[in-house]
Enzyme design. Structure first.
Site, PDB file in Angstrom:
ATOM      1  N   GLY A 622      -5.260   5.789   6.955  1.00  0.00           N
ATOM      2  CA  GLY A 622      -6.218   6.806   7.361  1.00  0.00           C
ATOM      3  C   GLY A 622      -5.886   7.288   8.748  1.00  0.00           C
ATOM      4  O   GLY A 622      -4.894   6.872   9.327  1.00  0.00           O
ATOM      5  N   SER A 625      -7.361   4.217  10.890  1.00  0.00           N
ATOM      6  CA  SER A 625      -7.260   2.854  10.401  1.00  0.00           C
ATOM      7  C   SER A 625      -6.207   2.793   9.306  1.00  0.00           C
ATOM      8  O   SER A 625      -5.912   3.783   8.665  1.00  0.00           O
ATOM      9  CB  SER A 625      -8.606   2.371   9.852  1.00  0.00           C
ATOM     10  OG  SER A 625      -8.868   2.972   8.613  1.00  0.00           O
ATOM     11  N   LYS A 641      -8.238  -4.277   7.085  1.00  0.00           N
ATOM     12  CA  LYS A 641      -8.248  -2.930   7.643  1.00  0.00           C
ATOM     13  C   LYS A 641      -8.046  -3.000   9.141  1.00  0.00           C
ATOM     14  O   LYS A 641      -8.828  -3.590   9.862  1.00  0.00           O
ATOM     15  CB  LYS A 641      -9.560  -2.232   7.314  1.00  0.00           C
ATOM     16  CG  LYS A 641      -9.571  -0.789   7.744  1.00  0.00           C
ATOM     17  CD  LYS A 641     -10.553   0.039   6.968  1.00  0.00           C
ATOM     18  CE  LYS A 641     -11.974  -0.272   7.394  1.00  0.00           C
ATOM     19  NZ  LYS A 641     -12.930   0.569   6.687  1.00  0.00           N
ATOM     20  N   ASP A 739     -19.748   8.809   5.054  1.00  0.00           N
ATOM     21  CA  ASP A 739     -18.490   9.383   4.593  1.00  0.00           C
ATOM     22  C   ASP A 739     -18.292   9.149   3.090  1.00  0.00           C
ATOM     23  O   ASP A 739     -17.377   8.448   2.679  1.00  0.00           O
ATOM     24  CB  ASP A 739     -17.343   8.780   5.415  1.00  0.00           C
ATOM     25  CG  ASP A 739     -16.061   9.601   5.323  1.00  0.00           C
ATOM     26  OD1 ASP A 739     -16.095  10.688   4.704  1.00  0.00           O
ATOM     27  OD2 ASP A 739     -15.041   9.153   5.850  1.00  0.00           O
TER      28      ASP A 739
END
Ligand code: NAG
Ligand code: NAG
Ligand code: NAG
Ligand code: NAG
Ligand code: NAG
Ligand code: NAG
Ligand code: NAG
Ligand code: NAG
Ligand code: NAG
Length: 893
Positions: A622, A625, A641, A739
């Site tokens: 991402g 991340s 993560k 999100d």
């Protein structure tokens, strides 16, 4: 006097209670049986009469079976609630740990009757009301922890009697009044933390003068007056955190006594005076944070003697003079933040010797002269913030060597010449590139198009000329753009982010034309404009003030700050351990935790860290991340993560945020991914989750080479229902997901759906927006239209985003798909179908809808649900509960 009397009566009361108890001949056996019943302690076996074998119970080693009494009771982390009054009948109890449960109501004052108590931990519960004055009777107490409850009122006078206290923790409550002076008379006090409360008045002026104070943490209160020099007297202080108060006066010279002080944080106060040169004697200094005060004088070069210094934050003070050359000696320096002072002189070249520097912020000062060509010798630099100074000369081409840069701020200076094409080499640039308000000229380099992660580009108010190059369409992540007040010419390229921008992003360029300026270009201006935009009106323009990806940044910042705040001590211990280890093991885990009891044994933190160091383990990437797959030595596979390097200077309720993350791990819903733990090393935060072998819904629908061969409608529908249930559950517990998008919907080996990234919703409370990130937008294409006006993600906003996911499932198209016209997203495309004279069949993925009549029928029913969810008017959208009903009806049709 009145207090003394009430104390007298309460102890009298306790005494009589004890008498009556012994008359009733209640021994610990009976008490433990009664406790077991009252608290329903699951793993206490009432068929096993020897309560001393029960988990968390330790009895005195001596004596006959009958007279065995309970000496330690540890019921932490057991999800308990109920009436604790009975505990006080365990008269021999020395250690009582009830932390991290769900006990609520007032703290029973009878606990003050357990006179043998040495250790009492009631932290991390929901206790409310005042601290019982009966605690004044616990004169053997060595450690008292009441932190993270909902306690109010003041520190009762009776606690004065607890002279043996070594550790006193009251943080994270709603305590008020002043911190009594007699706390300074506790001669054994080593740890005192009372941060995140409403304490007023002065810090006790003799605090530390008679004890060996090691940790003092009082941040986020309303304390005033001076920092008492007494706290440095013993020289044993290791951690001092006083941020966010109203402290005045200067930093005492005697700070130099504390060679072992590693953490000194005094930002956001009203401190004045010069930084004492004795700071150079604080040889362990690692973090020095004194931003947002009124410090004056120069940055003392003695900081250079603190060879472990990692963070130096002096922003927003009244400092003058130059950045001392000597600071270049700081091999470990990672962040130098001196913005918003009166600093002057040339760019501090010596700082380029700090090879570990990841953030350099010189903004809002009076620096002059050109930038050095070798500016990017510091290859680790991620944040270069130079705006609002008087730098001049060319932007050096060497800037292209800053390949790790995430943010480059050079606005409001006197830079001249052209934007160097080398800027296109900074492929990691994500957060912002800002060159506004300079004297730059020449054309926009086409290399800008290589910056495909960049979210915000601002070159406004320069003298840049020529056309906006078509290559700029390579900036796939762009959301915010500003070209205004230059000398740009020709048509604005047909490019989603441009047409969605406000007019003001392009005004002040007299020869620029096309949407969104609303001016028509002369026909000879090339074909791009003609076929892309002619006759098409972009009807909605979301003004994204803040980028969605910012959510993650903020969350990371808060989390890391939270963890640092919470664990200063552990950090110290971890460091001590490191010293023993060999240097070959580079990352040093500062703190780690697994919330889920059953996984504690199975998770190996070192393996988690190592997994993130191998490219081959990368699962997804991402903006801020990266997720990795990690195989534990135990065989367990988890997802790790990695949140990227962050600024540790935000100080807002971080502790509460961390608790929220842990609390999330207790959420039990079959369609939510809960965090199972975290690992912090260096300045990196890792969040641990269960591993989802089938990736995300986004991959399932859109990846050409995905594991699934044939798209399967049944599978997609059950995923949709699962996500709807997860979301409905979140809404039920008053949580808004920030999100909702197909990339955050994860699939296990049976393609069961799990909604992820829920911790972000908890870490960031949009209603309490901070200065740095004032709002949250979510992912592009999923953002509800009302967001442009309300700037708040709401329950109906979530329903909208979910509707977009339904459209994806039905059409197999992306929310912002290349096949749509400019300015049209998936929602507009579907809603506009009937106006275009298209049938639902032309909208839905034919590979699904033509398979069977039953599938087609279900898809049409789901399409109807999705249309309702994406209604322009938030109030008209159904609740998630209703959505689930409708989807189930569709399934059964
Ligand atoms: C205590 O008494 C129980 C029976 O009441 C017996 O089973 C146990 O072995 C005894 N324990 C000790 C340490 O004597
Ligand atoms: C209580 O038990 C937990 C583990 O369940 C442990 O972490 C904690 O240190 C114990 N408390 C005391 C006071 O020993
Ligand atoms: C707890 O139990 C005691 C008696 O054991 C009782 O007096 C008290 O009212 C109870 N407290 C609550 C809050 O129910
Ligand atoms: C509460 O404070 C004590 C003393 O400082 C400490 O030992 C204990 O670990 C703390 N409890 C929790 C849950 O952090
Ligand atoms: C904290 O206390 C103040 C005044 O005593 C009160 O107004 C406020 O609502 C309390 N806050 C919480 C979260 O309990
Ligand atoms: C602290 O101790 C000193 C010396 O014993 C005494 O004079 C003083 O009154 C005490 N302060 C408080 C606030 O109790
Ligand atoms: C700097 O940190 C290292 C590692 O934590 C430690 O061993 C060393 O003693 C520290 N140096 C000083 C001067 O405190
Ligand atoms: C900061 O200090 C300067 C002089 O040193 C003074 O003029 C100014 O008012 C102070 N500002 C604040 C906010 O205290
Ligand atoms: C960066 O910091 C590490 C310790 O964190 C240190 O060992 C190393 O020498 C530093 N790198 C440079 C180039 O100074």
């Amino acid at each position: 006097m009145a207090d003394a009397i009430s104390l007298f009566f309460s102890s009298l009361l306790l005494t009589t209670t004890f008498l009556s108890l012994s008359q009733a001949q209640l021994d610990d056996q009976a008490t433990m049986a009664a406790l077991q019943k009252e608290l329903s302690v699951l793993d206490w076996d009432s068929n096993q009469p020897d309560y001393c074998t029960w988990r968390g119970v330790i009895c005195t080693g001596t004596g006959t079976n009958q007279s065995q009494s309970v000496q330690e009771l540890n019921l932490s982390h057991r999800s308990l609630r109920g009436n604790l009054t009975l505990v006080s009948q365990l008269k021999s109890l020395k250690k009582l740990d009830l932390s991290s449960n769900s006990f609520n109501g007032p703290i029973p004052s009878s606990i003050g009757g357990i006179l043998a108590l040495e250790f009492l931990d009631l932290s991390m519960n929901h206790f409310e009301g005042v601290i019982p004055s009966s605690f004044g009777s616990l004169s053997s107490l060595i450690s008292l922890n009441l932190s993270n409850n909902f306690l109010s009122g003041g520190i009762p006078e009776g606690l004065k009697n607890l002279e043996n206290l070594q550790e006193l923790q009251l943080s994270g409550n709603n305590l008020t009044g002043s911190i009594p002076d007699w706390v300074g008379n506790f001669s054994n006090l080593r740890v005192f933390s009372a941060y995140e409360n409403g304490f007023t008045g002065f810090i006790p002026k003799n605090l530390g003068s008679v004890s060996n104070l090691e940790v003092l943490n009082l941040h986020s209160n309303q304390l005033e007056g001076e920092i008492p020099a007494s706290i440095f007297k013993s020289g044993l202080l290791q951690v001092l955190i006083l941020t966010v108060n109203g402290l005045s006066g200067s930093i005492p010279d005697s700070v130099g006594n504390c060679k072992g002080l590693s953490n000194l944080r005094i930002g956001n106060n009203r401190l004045t005076g010069r930084i004492p040169t004795s700071i150079g004697d604080v040889s362990s200094l690692t973090y020095f944070e004194a931003d947002n005060n009124n410090l004056s004088g120069e940055i003392v070069e003695e900081f250079a003697l603190c060879s472990n210094l990692t963070l130096l934050n002096l922003a927003s003070n009244g400092l003058t003079g130059m950045v001392p050359d000597k600071l270049g000696d700081l091999k470990n320096l990672q962040e130098l933040i001196v913005s918003d002072n009166g600093l002057s002189g040339k760019f501090p070249k010596s700082i380029l010797r700090c090879r570990n520097l990841s953030k350099l912020d010189l903004s809002y000062n009076k620096f002059t002269g050109p930038l050095p060509e070798n500016l990017c010798n510091i290859s680790r630099l991620q944040f270069l913030v130079l705006d609002h100074n008087s730098f001049n000369g060319f932007i050096p081409g060497g800037i292209g060597n800053c390949i790790r840069l995430l943010e480059l701020q050079m606005g409001s200076n006197y830079f001249t010449g052209a934007i160097p094409p080398e800027i296109g080499k900074i492929r990691n640039l994500q957060i912002a590139l800002n060159l506004s308000f300079n004297q730059l000229e020449g054309a926009l380099p086409r290399e800008l198009g290589k910056l495909d992660k960049l979210v915000s580009l601002d070159v406004s108010s320069n003298q840049i000329s020529g056309p906006i190059p078509q290559e700029i369409k390579g900036m796939m992540s762009l959301i915010e753009v500003n070209f205004s007040n230059n000398r740009l010419t020709g048509p604005i390229p047909a490019f989603g982010p441009f047409q969605k921008s406000p007019q003001s992003s392009f005004t002040g360029n007299s020869e620029l034309c096309g949407d969104p300026l609303g001016s028509t270009c002369r026909p000879n201006y090339g074909s791009d404009y003609d076929d892309g935009l002619d006759g098409h009106k972009v009807s909605y323009k979301i003004v994204l003030v803040v980028v969605g990806s910012g959510v993650t940044v903020f969350a990371v910042v808060s989390l890391v700050v939270g963890l640092f705040m919470l664990t200063e001590k552990k950090e110290k211990e971890a460091k001590a351990k490191m010293a023993i280890q060999e240097i070959i093991e580079p990352p040093q885990i500062l703190v780690a935790n697994v919330f889920v009891e059953s996984l504690r044994q199975a998770v190996d933190f070192d393996t988690c860290v190592k997994a993130t160091l191998k490219e081959a383990n990368k699962v997804s990437n991402g903006t801020f991340s990266t997720s990795f797959k990690a195989v534990m030595p135990s065989g367990l596979v988890i997802s790790v993560k990695k949140l990227k390097s962050v600024d540790r200077t935000v100080t807002h309720h971080q502790n509460k945020m961390l608790r929220e993350v842990e609390r999330l791990s207790n959420l039990t819903h079959k369609n939510l991914i809960r965090p199972i733990g975290y690992v912090i090393y260096d300045d990196v935060a890792l969040l641990l989750h269960h591993y989802m072998p089938n990736g995300t819904l986004l991959q399932l629908i859109h990846d050409v080479g995905a594991a699934m061969k044939e798209p399967d409608w049944q599978c997609r529908l059950s995923i949709a229902i699962g996500v709807a249930e997860g979301l409905a559950f979140l809404h039920q517990i008053a949580t808004i997901h920030l999100d909702v998008c197909s990339g955050n919907i994860f699939l296990d080996s049976n393609f069961n759906a799990f909604l992820g990234e829920i911790e972000i919703s908890k870490l960031l409370d949009p209603s309490k927006g901070t200065a740095s990130i004032s709002a949250v937008a979510g992912s592009f294409g999923y953002i509800p239209p009302e967001y442009a006006y309300t700037m708040q993600v709401t329950v109906p906003g979530n329903v909208y985003s979910f509707g977009v996911v339904l459209f994806e499932i039905l059409t197999s198209k992306l929310p912002v798909d290349e096949c749509f016209e400019e300015g049209v997203d998936l929602v507009k495309w579907v809603h506009g179908a009937s106006a275009r004279g298209e049938t639902p069949e032309q909208i839905m993925d034919a590979r699904l809808s033509t398979v069977s009549f039953a599938w087609r029928k279900q898809m049409l029913a789901v399409l109807k649900v999705a249309m309702l969810c994406t209604d322009r008017t938030p109030a008209k959208r159904p609740k998630m509960k209703k959505v689930i009903e409708m989807l189930n009806e569709a399934k059964d049709s």
